[in-house]
Design an enzyme around this catalytic site. Structure first.
Site, PDB file in Angstrom:
ATOM      1  N   LYS A  61      -7.616   8.480  -7.084  1.00  0.00           N
ATOM      2  CA  LYS A  61      -9.103   8.994  -7.899  1.00  0.00           C
ATOM      3  C   LYS A  61      -9.438  10.473  -7.536  1.00  0.00           C
ATOM      4  CE  LYS A  61     -12.065   6.724  -4.522  1.00  0.00           C
ATOM      5  NZ  LYS A  61     -13.195   5.815  -4.274  1.00  0.00           N
ATOM      6  N   TYR A 280     -26.809  37.050   4.190  1.00  0.00           N
ATOM      7  CA  TYR A 280     -28.221  36.809   3.591  1.00  0.00           C
ATOM      8  C   TYR A 280     -29.066  36.347   4.802  1.00  0.00           C
ATOM      9  CZ  TYR A 280     -26.740  36.861  -1.488  1.00  0.00           C
ATOM     10  OH  TYR A 280     -26.357  37.281  -2.400  1.00  0.00           O
TER      11      TYR A 280
END
Length: 411
Positions: A61, A280
């Site tokens: 999956k 940042y």
């Protein structure tokens, strides 16, 4: 010297050879994810051997946990895997094309409008609700389809599945024969914790209910459950994460082979002075004159911001020129700064690749820095990486660059 061909120099419509295709894709790649299909097959065989005499299925999956469902299913099918589990019908279509003779179970179950799709693909729903079971029965009666289904019984996960009481209610139907149920299953909630008492409780509950599903094969164990012992293995085991190199026994050494290697390209080398901040928010401060390698991978590529470094916390590491180097500052969307000050200046240059997973950095180690689990690391790896497959008797080439647009006709 092998130089990637310039797509503009190739006549429109002329296919690239596999070698030229690979070279052209890699030349422009900012990151490369390599998946070792032979390692996946070796992991499956180890799990199969551990579970004998139970059958060993493959859970593919979520695009085989980000590793490529088509390629993984083909490799496992070629190695002898006969049963696959997916989450959705769309995933089942991919696996059916790769493994035409396999049994495929769809974990998300059955809805009224999906019956024809199940029949067309020839796959089996995993049914975990009485209403769902009734809808499946109606479809089978009206269509004559007899492809079979699994019954999922909840023994403590409290996510999907019939309650034990509901499951007991359908036992007369099972004992009457011609019921169309090909598997009875449950799912362990804490299998990775060897001594968790929930494992024993779930085993007892499942053993009792499975024993009265006359002649129906039973399945309980996931990857970690395979290593809990023979009593958990029943007729079929359903490993997922272990196939892809994630440690199914986190309280002990990893018995599985690593499967993926992830590399990203250095796009710039820059120097910062002592006291300068990086990234940042300016949360990381250089404590010495520092040389940085700016690497073309960030959280949009599945390299999570949680692995950032700041003045009080050391973040993740990457391997540059064979040596581990720490991240400097916050990871941004597309880029990550790495402190390479301790490397010889000639050892690292713009355009070189650094290793984010591999060379001793495991998926589980990265998951620790991300504050998550290996499953999420693998399934989050971004689509901007060129994917290379090796082994599995079917090397899949990376996509070719788009062909040049044909020249406009003169008027």
């Amino acid at each position: 010297m092998n130089i990637a061909p310039d797509p503009k120099s190739i006549p429109h419509g002329t296919p690239l050879s596999p070698e030229a295709n690979r070279a052209a894709a890699l030349a422009s790649a900012t990151g490369v994810l390599t998946v070792d299909l032979d390692a996946i097959v070796a992991n499956w065989r180890k799990l199969e051997k551990t579970a004998v005499p139970a059958e060993c299925a493959g859970v593919v999956k979520a695009d085989a946990y980000g590793c490529g469902a088509e390629q993984v299913a083909r490799a496992l099918s070629g190695a002898g895997c006969k049963t696959f589990f997916v989450a959705t019908l769309d995933e089942a279509r991919v696996v059916r094309a790769a493994a035409p003779a396999a049994a495929i179970y769809v974990l998300d179950g059955f809805f009224q409008n999906t019956g024809e799709a199940y029949a067309r693909i020839d796959c089996k729903p995993v049914i975990g609700d009485l209403n769902e079971l009734a809808e499946w029965d109606v479809f089978c009666r009206r269509s004559g389809w007899s492809g079979g289904a699994a019954i999922h019984i909840d023994t403590g996960m409290n996510r999907l599945g019939l309650t034990v009481t509901e499951a007991q209610g359908i036992i007369p139907r099972i004992n009457a024969g011609d019921h169309g149920i090909t598997l009875v299953m449950s799912h362990l909630a804490s299998a990775e914790l060897l001594n968790n008492p929930a494992n024993a409780r779930q085993l007892t509950a499942f053993r009792e209910i499975a024993s009265v599903f006359s002649s129906v094969p039973a399945s309980l164990a996931n990857s970690s459950g395979v290593f809990l012992g023979a009593q958990f293995q029943f007729d079929l085991v359903r490993p997922g994460c272990a196939l892809y190199g994630i440690n199914p026994t986190p309280e002990a050494d990893n018995p599985m082979q690593p499967v993926v290697e992830l590399k990203a390209r250095i796009v710039q080398i820059r120097n910062v002075e002592r006291g300068d901040t990086v990234g940042y928010g300016g949360t990381w401060t250089a404590r010495r004159p520092t040389r940085l390698a700016i690497v073309s991978a960030g959280y949009a590529d599945g390299y999570f911001r949680a692995a950032s470094a700041n003045d009080g916390t050391r973040g993740a590491e990457v391997v540059v020129a064979g040596k581990r180097c720490p991240i400097a500052g916050r990871i941004s969307m597309d880029l990550t700064a790495v402190d390479v000050t301790d490397l010889d200046k000639n050892a690292v240059r713009r355009g070189h690749m650094v290793t984010l997973i591999g060379e001793g950095i495991t998926v589980d180690e990265l998951a620790h820095h991300f504050g998550t689990i290996g499953y999420e690391v693998l399934t989050s790896l971004g689509k901007r990486y060129v994917r290379i497959y090796k082994g599995g008797n079917a090397v899949v080439e990376p996509s070719a660059p788009p062909p040049a647009e044909p020249a406009a006709a003169s008027t």
